[in-house]
Motif scaffolding. Structure first.
Motif, PDB file in Angstrom:
ATOM      1  N   VAL A  77       0.814  -1.213   0.000  1.00 57.13           N
ATOM      2  CA  VAL A  77       0.000   0.000   0.000  1.00 57.13           C
ATOM      3  C   VAL A  77       0.850   1.266   0.000  1.00 57.13           C
ATOM      4  CG1 VAL A  77      -1.887  -1.172   1.196  1.00 57.13           C
ATOM      5  CG2 VAL A  77      -0.229   0.123   2.522  1.00 57.13           C
ATOM      6  N   LEU A  78       2.121   1.155   0.295  1.00 63.27           N
ATOM      7  CA  LEU A  78       2.968   2.344   0.325  1.00 63.27           C
ATOM      8  C   LEU A  78       3.091   2.962  -1.061  1.00 63.27           C
ATOM      9  CD1 LEU A  78       5.896   1.324   2.725  1.00 63.27           C
ATOM     10  CD2 LEU A  78       3.819   2.627   3.246  1.00 63.27           C
ATOM     11  N   GLY A  79       2.917   4.271  -1.134  1.00 64.66           N
ATOM     12  CA  GLY A  79       3.020   4.986  -2.399  1.00 64.66           C
ATOM     13  C   GLY A  79       1.735   4.990  -3.208  1.00 64.66           C
ATOM     14  N   VAL A  80       0.732   4.246  -2.749  1.00 65.36           N
ATOM     15  CA  VAL A  80      -0.551   4.154  -3.453  1.00 65.36           C
ATOM     16  C   VAL A  80      -1.515   5.167  -2.833  1.00 65.36           C
ATOM     17  CG1 VAL A  80      -2.409   2.588  -4.144  1.00 65.36           C
ATOM     18  CG2 VAL A  80      -0.098   1.711  -3.840  1.00 65.36           C
ATOM     19  N   ARG A  81      -2.477   5.621  -3.591  1.00 66.86           N
ATOM     20  CA  ARG A  81      -3.460   6.581  -3.085  1.00 66.86           C
ATOM     21  C   ARG A  81      -4.695   5.859  -2.537  1.00 66.86           C
ATOM     22  NH1 ARG A  81      -2.290  10.644  -8.096  1.00 66.86           N
ATOM     23  NH2 ARG A  81      -0.568  11.754  -7.108  1.00 66.86           N
ATOM     24  N   PRO A  82      -5.451   6.507  -1.643  1.00 66.44           N
ATOM     25  CA  PRO A  82      -6.586   5.840  -0.991  1.00 66.44           C
ATOM     26  C   PRO A  82      -7.589   5.211  -1.955  1.00 66.44           C
ATOM     27  CG  PRO A  82      -6.096   7.887   0.130  1.00 66.44           C
ATOM     28  CD  PRO A  82      -5.220   7.855  -1.080  1.00 66.44           C
ATOM     29  N   GLY A  83      -8.009   5.927  -2.992  1.00 72.64           N
ATOM     30  CA  GLY A  83      -8.987   5.386  -3.935  1.00 72.64           C
ATOM     31  C   GLY A  83      -8.473   4.164  -4.669  1.00 72.64           C
ATOM     32  N   GLU A  84      -7.177   4.127  -4.925  1.00 74.30           N
ATOM     33  CA  GLU A  84      -6.580   2.984  -5.628  1.00 74.30           C
ATOM     34  C   GLU A  84      -6.542   1.764  -4.717  1.00 74.30           C
ATOM     35  OE1 GLU A  84      -3.816   6.257  -7.917  1.00 74.30           O
ATOM     36  OE2 GLU A  84      -2.904   4.868  -6.485  1.00 74.30           O
ATOM     37  N   VAL A  85      -6.240   1.986  -3.433  1.00 75.41           N
ATOM     38  CA  VAL A  85      -6.212   0.889  -2.466  1.00 75.41           C
ATOM     39  C   VAL A  85      -7.608   0.295  -2.277  1.00 75.41           C
ATOM     40  CG1 VAL A  85      -6.024   0.468   0.015  1.00 75.41           C
ATOM     41  CG2 VAL A  85      -4.140   1.531  -1.195  1.00 75.41           C
ATOM     42  N   LEU A  86      -8.616   1.176  -2.246  1.00 76.03           N
ATOM     43  CA  LEU A  86      -9.990   0.718  -2.026  1.00 76.03           C
ATOM     44  C   LEU A  86     -10.664   0.221  -3.311  1.00 76.03           C
ATOM     45  CD1 LEU A  86     -11.183   3.561   0.366  1.00 76.03           C
ATOM     46  CD2 LEU A  86     -10.565   1.221   0.991  1.00 76.03           C
ATOM     47  N   ARG A  87      -9.955   0.314  -4.443  1.00 77.62           N
ATOM     48  CA  ARG A  87     -10.449  -0.119  -5.755  1.00 77.62           C
ATOM     49  C   ARG A  87     -11.655   0.706  -6.215  1.00 77.62           C
ATOM     50  NH1 ARG A  87      -9.316  -4.874  -3.045  1.00 77.62           N
ATOM     51  NH2 ARG A  87     -11.498  -5.226  -2.543  1.00 77.62           N
ATOM     52  N   CYS A  88     -11.588   2.006  -5.986  1.00 81.48           N
ATOM     53  CA  CYS A  88     -12.619   2.915  -6.491  1.00 81.48           C
ATOM     54  C   CYS A  88     -12.706   2.780  -8.011  1.00 81.48           C
ATOM     55  CB  CYS A  88     -12.280   4.351  -6.106  1.00 81.48           C
ATOM     56  SG  CYS A  88     -13.340   5.591  -6.889  1.00 81.48           S
ATOM     57  N   VAL A  89     -13.917   2.784  -8.550  1.00 76.38           N
ATOM     58  CA  VAL A  89     -14.109   2.575  -9.988  1.00 76.38           C
ATOM     59  C   VAL A  89     -13.502   3.698 -10.822  1.00 76.38           C
ATOM     60  CG1 VAL A  89     -16.194   1.191  -9.677  1.00 76.38           C
ATOM     61  CG2 VAL A  89     -16.394   3.682  -9.925  1.00 76.38           C
ATOM     62  N   HIS A  90     -13.256   4.848 -10.198  1.00 72.61           N
ATOM     63  CA  HIS A  90     -12.703   5.980 -10.944  1.00 72.61           C
ATOM     64  C   HIS A  90     -11.182   6.102 -10.797  1.00 72.61           C
ATOM     65  CE1 HIS A  90     -16.781   7.188 -11.689  1.00 72.61           C
ATOM     66  NE2 HIS A  90     -17.028   7.310 -10.399  1.00 72.61           N
ATOM     67  N   ALA A  91     -10.590   5.275  -9.930  1.00 74.02           N
ATOM     68  CA  ALA A  91      -9.158   5.420  -9.648  1.00 74.02           C
ATOM     69  C   ALA A  91      -8.280   4.823 -10.741  1.00 74.02           C
ATOM     70  CB  ALA A  91      -8.820   4.781  -8.304  1.00 74.02           C
ATOM     71  N   GLN A  92      -8.801   3.822 -11.459  1.00 70.02           N
ATOM     72  CA  GLN A  92      -8.028   3.202 -12.533  1.00 70.02           C
ATOM     73  C   GLN A  92      -8.310   3.952 -13.826  1.00 70.02           C
ATOM     74  OE1 GLN A  92      -5.811   0.912 -11.697  1.00 70.02           O
ATOM     75  NE2 GLN A  92      -6.572   1.001  -9.588  1.00 70.02           N
ATOM     76  N   ASN A  93      -7.476   4.935 -14.122  1.00 69.94           N
ATOM     77  CA  ASN A  93      -7.690   5.749 -15.305  1.00 69.94           C
ATOM     78  C   ASN A  93      -6.353   6.102 -15.930  1.00 69.94           C
ATOM     79  OD1 ASN A  93      -6.667   8.345 -14.127  1.00 69.94           O
ATOM     80  ND2 ASN A  93      -8.399   8.016 -12.744  1.00 69.94           N
ATOM     81  N   GLU A  94      -6.408   6.758 -17.053  1.00 70.71           N
ATOM     82  CA  GLU A  94      -5.186   7.103 -17.782  1.00 70.71           C
ATOM     83  C   GLU A  94      -4.702   8.518 -17.483  1.00 70.71           C
ATOM     84  OE1 GLU A  94      -6.136   6.492 -21.852  1.00 70.71           O
ATOM     85  OE2 GLU A  94      -6.378   4.314 -21.656  1.00 70.71           O
ATOM     86  N   THR A  95      -5.359   9.190 -16.527  1.00 68.45           N
ATOM     87  CA  THR A  95      -4.999  10.574 -16.249  1.00 68.45           C
ATOM     88  C   THR A  95      -4.112  10.729 -15.018  1.00 68.45           C
ATOM     89  OG1 THR A  95      -7.063  10.852 -15.002  1.00 68.45           O
ATOM     90  CG2 THR A  95      -7.076  11.473 -17.329  1.00 68.45           C
TER      91      THR A  95
END
Length: 395
Positions: A77-95
């Motif tokens: 989890v180090l270096g990762v953002r909260p939404g990415e850790v929780l698998r938010c549907v908007h966190a996996q993007n190209e931006t």
């Protein structure tokens, strides 16, 4: 709940996407680890606690987050953002990940985190749609952000508390103290009218009205029971063959007969097809009823609501159109649990449409918006649901 206002961001897209290297993150982690008693204190808390750097990357967390993720290795989890850790549907993007997609501008957690970056204490409620295998789950969380300074570096302590039960309680209170009470009041009024009825035909008409109101009351309670069962993966699906236009015609006719919606014109598109397909008639009626209800409530009195159905390849589509274009801010939040433009304690209609369609009916849901045609919600279901068997027709 009222919509979260879009945040006016002072940071450009490049700054929001910027991250520190793994080496820099680990150096910050060591800085926090050296604080006396911090590990013991954070792990003693029952809710999720994280420490974020100014790039909103996790540099430290407690055991509650690792248990939630089912992964007991902090390195993941180090270096990762909260939404990415929780698998938010908007966190996996190209931006650039969590915090960089357009829907993030209405996210309460992002709002709180950005205020933390600015050095401000903030607390926001947040609705997060997270991926869970092939489907999604809705999380209602309260995010408290407290900025701190350690040896000249600025960080944010983030406390995340699950408030799903609180939101559900408020929703049920609204249903039973408002909607059900209104229906029960109507039932009581009809019963009082019955005391003075002498004419047989009038009595029959009154009995029909009583039957309709009582049926609506039972349906309202059953709908909330099934929604809770659906969220807990306990809802049983009973499939049957359905004729699309016949099902839709019955719903529209029932809708038009309801005095509550008498100020709107609801009609079926003449080109609607009567395709036969396999699905759950009970759950599908719930979805379509909410589509009609949302269209009416989004439109001014006297507006025309149009519903239709058609065969599209190996699927059957249902659609409901209202003439009012949905604002972009609402579009970004419309399928979130507890989100509503109609006030606190509401916001389960579009959420339940998506939940039942995608998790239980093997379907898809989307909407189209344009200034010319307004807002159209579309659901599509496979004609032949593999693994389902039914012998009776419904509709």
């Amino acid at each position: 709940m009222e919509s979260t206002p879009a945040l006016s961001i002072e940071f450009g897209a490049k700054a929001l996407a910027e991250r520190l290297s793994r080496c820099e993150v680990e150096a910050q982690t060591n800085l926090i680890e050296k604080l006396e008693g911090v590990r013991v204190a954070f792990n003693a808390l029952p809710h999720v606690v994280m420490v974020l750097n100014r790039q909103r990357q996790i540099i430290f967390c407690n055991s509650a987050l690792l248990e939630l993720l089912g992964d007991f290795d902090t390195k993941h989890v180090l270096g990762v953002r909260p939404g990415e850790v929780l698998r938010c549907v908007h966190a996996q993007n190209e931006t650039g990940g969590c915090g960089t997609a357009e829907p993030c501008r209405t996210c309460g957690a992002f709002f709180a985190l950005m205020n933390g970056v600015r050095g401000k204490l903030d607390c926001q409620d947040c609705r997060i749609s997270v991926r869970f295998g092939e489907s999604f789950r809705a999380l209602d969380v309260r995010v408290l952000v407290n900025p701190i300074e350690v040896q000249g570096q600025f960080f944010s302590i983030v406390n995340m508390t699950d408030i799903s039960h609180e939101k559900r309680r408020k929703m049920l209170e609204r249903i039973f103290f408002h909607d059900v009470m209104n229906t029960a009041g109507g039932l009581q009024g009809l019963l009082e009218l019955g005391r003075d009825v002498a004419d047989l035909q009038e009595a029959k008409n009154l009995f029909g009205a009583l039957e309709s109101v009582a049926g609506g009351l039972v349906e309202e309670i059953a709908e909330q029971r099934d929604l809770i069962a659906a969220e807990n993966d306990e809802l049983k699906v009973i499939p049957a063959y359905i004729r699309s236009r016949e099902l839709l015609h019955g719903l529209v006719r029932q809708f038009c007969a309801n005095d509550q919606y008498g100020r709107w014109s609801v009609r079926i598109d003449e080109g609607s097809e009567n395709a036969t397909f396999l699905s759950s008639p009970v759950l599908l009626r719930r979805v379509l009823k909410n589509m009609l209800k949302n269209a009416v409530e989004a439109s001014p009195a006297g507006a025309e609501i149009t519903a239709g159905c058609r065969k599209a390849g190996d699927s059957v589509e249902f659609w409901v159109n209202n003439p009012v274009p949905m604002t972009r801010e609402v579009q970004l939040q419309v399928f979130k649990r507890s989100f509503s433009t109609k006030g606190e304690g509401r916001g389960i209609g579009t959420y339940s449409m998506k939940l039942l369609t995608e998790r239980y009916l093997n379907g898809r849901i989307h909407f189209d918006v344009s200034p010319e045609s307004g807002t159209t919600f579309v659901v599509a279901y496979p004609i032949d649901n593999q693994g389902w068997k039914g012998e009776e027709f419904a509709g």
